[in-house]
Scaffold this active site. Structure first.
Site, PDB file in Angstrom:
ATOM      1  N   GLU A  89      25.870  47.863  28.817  1.00  0.00           N
ATOM      2  CA  GLU A  89      24.793  46.821  28.551  1.00  0.00           C
ATOM      3  C   GLU A  89      24.837  46.080  29.918  1.00  0.00           C
ATOM      4  O   GLU A  89      25.978  45.687  30.594  1.00  0.00           O
ATOM      5  CB  GLU A  89      25.583  45.937  27.610  1.00  0.00           C
ATOM      6  CG  GLU A  89      25.150  44.542  27.248  1.00  0.00           C
ATOM      7  CD  GLU A  89      26.017  43.834  26.316  1.00  0.00           C
ATOM      8  OE1 GLU A  89      25.443  42.569  25.680  1.00  0.00           O
ATOM      9  OE2 GLU A  89      27.100  44.101  26.090  1.00  0.00           O
ATOM     10  N   ASP A 190      43.468  45.251  36.854  1.00  0.00           N
ATOM     11  CA  ASP A 190      42.591  45.234  38.260  1.00  0.00           C
ATOM     12  C   ASP A 190      41.964  44.084  38.240  1.00  0.00           C
ATOM     13  O   ASP A 190      40.733  43.814  38.518  1.00  0.00           O
ATOM     14  CB  ASP A 190      41.687  46.440  38.288  1.00  0.00           C
ATOM     15  CG  ASP A 190      41.377  46.749  39.702  1.00  0.00           C
ATOM     16  OD1 ASP A 190      41.943  45.748  40.652  1.00  0.00           O
ATOM     17  OD2 ASP A 190      40.591  47.497  40.040  1.00  0.00           O
TER      18      ASP A 190
END
Length: 282
Positions: A89, A190
């Protein structure tokens, strides 16, 4: 990457009308694409180099959807002409992140818990395979599945010597004196500013996960190392889910892992930063 248009036509049946390269780090080619009927992001890399990277990314994004962050939907993953790819998306970026909302949402992520530390599959941090096999306690997991494994990768590249490794191993032997234990909490893994976006309405968006069940302080430590955050985000988080006292003094032990990752990926320029932390605890 010359086959991007072919991937798009293969997946959608339409030729791209607009194709713009986005910042995608050192691993993937990333493009914003508009076709006649759709708009999305396509990421691609060579399947030989990073096997199942996008399958792991899809699983990570699905886990993140359990939080209150906006997470891009995965439309499809596949392989074409030796390229692995993922279609995601497209979230139109806004100018500013609502950092108070970021703090609230990070609580919602860290409140997703598990019985053990790790994950039921390995994934990637950068281009390094991240080993997530379960451990019962946080100290063993962080020592065995994070510091020691990365230390060995660095030693194999002659980026650390035996003396350096001995010091890291000694630190691992008394981690329980340095860091607190925790309920295994889902973390992004991360979390730096490059993996945080703003939607049009300033709502925080997370991308590029390296998820596992770990200690919540890891996310804050990494964000402090490779980025910054306004105090309101940290204060909001701690009003809802307070970190144990002393985080500011021990955050560098959590930063040792991402610094070892960068040492392995990018070379000796990160050696002094790694050893600064190692010396502190030696």
């Amino acid at each position: 990457m010359k086959y991007i248009a072919e991937i798009i036509q293969y997946e959608t049946g339409d030729k791209p009308q607009f194709l713009k390269k986005l910042n995608g780090g050192d691993i993937n080619q990333v493009y914003h694409c508009i076709t006649k009927n759709k708009q999305f992001v396509v990421k691609a890399n060579y399947s030989e180099k990073y096997p199942e990277m996008f399958e792991k990314e899809k699983k990570g994004l699905e886990l993140l959807t359990k939080s209150n962050f906006i997470i891009p939907k995965v439309f499809s993953i596949g392989n074409l002409k030796q390229l692995d790819y993922i279609l995601l998306e497209y979230i139109k970026p806004g100018k500013d992140i609502n950092w108070k909302k970021f703090g609230e949402n990070l609580v919602s992520l860290h409140q997703i818990t598990n019985n053990e530390f790790g994950l039921d599959h390995n994934n990637y941090i950068g281009s390094i395979e991240q080993i997530n096999s379960y451990e019962k306690n946080w100290f063993d997991f962080y020592a065995n599945k994070r510091l020691i494994l990365l230390m060995e990768l660095a030693r194999n590249k002659n980026l650390l010597n035996s003396k350096d490794c001995n010091k890291i191993e000694r630190i691992c032997n008394f981690l329980n004196d340095i860091i607190p234990n925790s309920v295994p909490s889902l973390i992004h893994g991360d979390l730096w500013t490059g993996n945080i976006m703003s939607s049009e309405n300033s709502f925080p968006v997370l991308i590029d996960p390296a998820v596992y069940f770990g200690h919540p302080e890891i996310d804050w430590a990494m964000l402090d190392l490779f980025g910054n955050f306004p105090e309101i985000s940290f204060d909001t988080y701690n009003e809802i889910k307070p970190l144990e006292l002393g985080f500011q003094d021990r955050k560098d032990i959590y930063q040792l892992y991402p610094l070892l990752v960068h040492l392995v990926l990018f070379g000796s320029g990160y050696y002094s930063n790694v050893m600064r932390i190692v010396q502190k605890y030696s």
